[in-house]
Enzyme design. Sequence first.
Site, PDB file in Angstrom:
ATOM      1  N   CYS A 102      16.556 -22.759  15.025  1.00 24.07           N
ATOM      2  CA  CYS A 102      16.047 -22.807  13.795  1.00 24.07           C
ATOM      3  C   CYS A 102      14.622 -22.088  13.980  1.00 24.07           C
ATOM      4  O   CYS A 102      13.499 -22.817  13.649  1.00 24.07           O
ATOM      5  CB  CYS A 102      16.075 -24.170  12.938  1.00 24.07           C
ATOM      6  SG  CYS A 102      15.806 -23.637  11.307  1.00 24.07           S
ATOM      7  N   CYS A 141      19.622 -19.521   7.711  1.00 24.64           N
ATOM      8  CA  CYS A 141      18.117 -20.575   7.616  1.00 24.64           C
ATOM      9  C   CYS A 141      17.719 -20.827   6.276  1.00 24.64           C
ATOM     10  O   CYS A 141      17.282 -19.912   5.720  1.00 24.64           O
ATOM     11  CB  CYS A 141      17.234 -19.899   8.424  1.00 24.64           C
ATOM     12  SG  CYS A 141      15.664 -21.033   8.755  1.00 24.64           S
TER      13      CYS A 141
END
Length: 410
Positions: free
Chosen positions: A174, A353
């Site tokens: 991430c 994301c």
Amino acid sequence: MTSKDLFPAHVEGVVHRHRVLIIGGGAGGICVAARLRRAGVHDVALVEPSPTHYYQPLWTLVGAGVVEREISARPMKKVLPRGVRWFRDRVVAIDPDANTVSTESSGDLAYDFLVAAPGLQLDWKGVEGLEAALETPWVASNYHYDLAPRTWQMLECFRGGTALFTCPHMPIKCAGAPQKIAYLAADRLRRRGILDSSKVVFATATPSIFGVDEFARPLEAVIERYAMDVRYGHVLKRVDPVVREATFEAESGGETKTVTIPYDILHAVPPQSAPDFVKRGPIAGPQGWIDVDKHTLQHTRWSNVFALGDATNTPNAKTAAAVRKQAPVLVRNLLSVMAGREPAAFYNGYGACPLTTSYRQIVLAEFDYSGQPTPTFPFIDTTRERVDFGLLKRRVLPALYWQGMLKGRA
Ligand code: FAD
């Protein structure tokens, strides 16, 4: 060569043998196990040392004080699909020529087909003094279940000064998480009325705020809104918790210099790499990540080995969202190879994301290998901040994860 020749019935020293062996009971491992069971594959085993499964995307919200960490954790035996044998153990080596993996305490396990999903390794020791600094109340990290609640405590105790946020070299899991918490913290300080007496610094090893221009633009506006001080090309090297200073190697105009930033509070993200047993072993590519074809997820040298998730060298964003798209492709290809056919399913590099830019807003960055935005909802402009996606991260995506992905349904 027949599959019998490939996979001899008896391998010396092997105690257990399984048709499909999965390494890792995280997002990738559980997703694949569930899909294999749904496809009617028997004799699936999984090696995983942890008694707990974590939905890590929630840790950003834990650090921001929005949710309790406990809702990100479930017992491993509850998420493990029925009929899958669990070796509660750690893989220490893979021998793809012998079709075996070695474990810490269950001996060697043999497989016909291997799926590797061990995630990545957080290299806390890669920053001098960081582990010691994490013992102090002024340093925290959302990258660990135990440390994420400390981010929130630290933010709430902050009375103004310098709030420093760091981001290491890519790839990391991430890539947006190091900056998400910086925006949430700035928003929280604004709500508490102390943003003006604070300096929010984001020091990142990357050359820009986001690799995809369409999403970088709205993020630059967010940075301006919070008057954040963003330093690009800054690699965290050392933390001195006694004097509260972070030291970076900073690149500018082809020169490297040492920059020290004093902090009152520090959110640190450690450097990340492939797990050591992968790096040291034969299935790794040149950078240490598992060397798979980026479209089929089949290993480039061993046709009965597949991999997905953070541990591979596929150049997508390392996210659970990517795993959601990879798992069905991997399983379709694995079933083809088990049936003696060529893998034909194709992963396009999708990753996503949800960048939380405040307590209410999100920029939902979704893109593929081409670096082009690939919105799930093409009729919605996801390249700007949206209030309606707040609920997405807190409620919709966790439900999709626990009830859809981990059960092999989504
Ligand atoms: P993991 O889910 O990490 O699982 C790996 C498993 O392998 C673990 O259970 C581990 O115990 C096990 N393992 C490790 N070594 C061994 C071994 N030697 N033998 C056997 N088992 C082993 N993704 C998103 O999509 N959206 C987000 O908003 C988002 N935010 C994030 C925020 C944070 C703070 C973090 C930390 C992550 C975030 N992610 C997000 C990333 C996402 O959690 C990962 O990309 C995803 O979990 C990867 O799945 P994986 O199966 O590859 O690895």
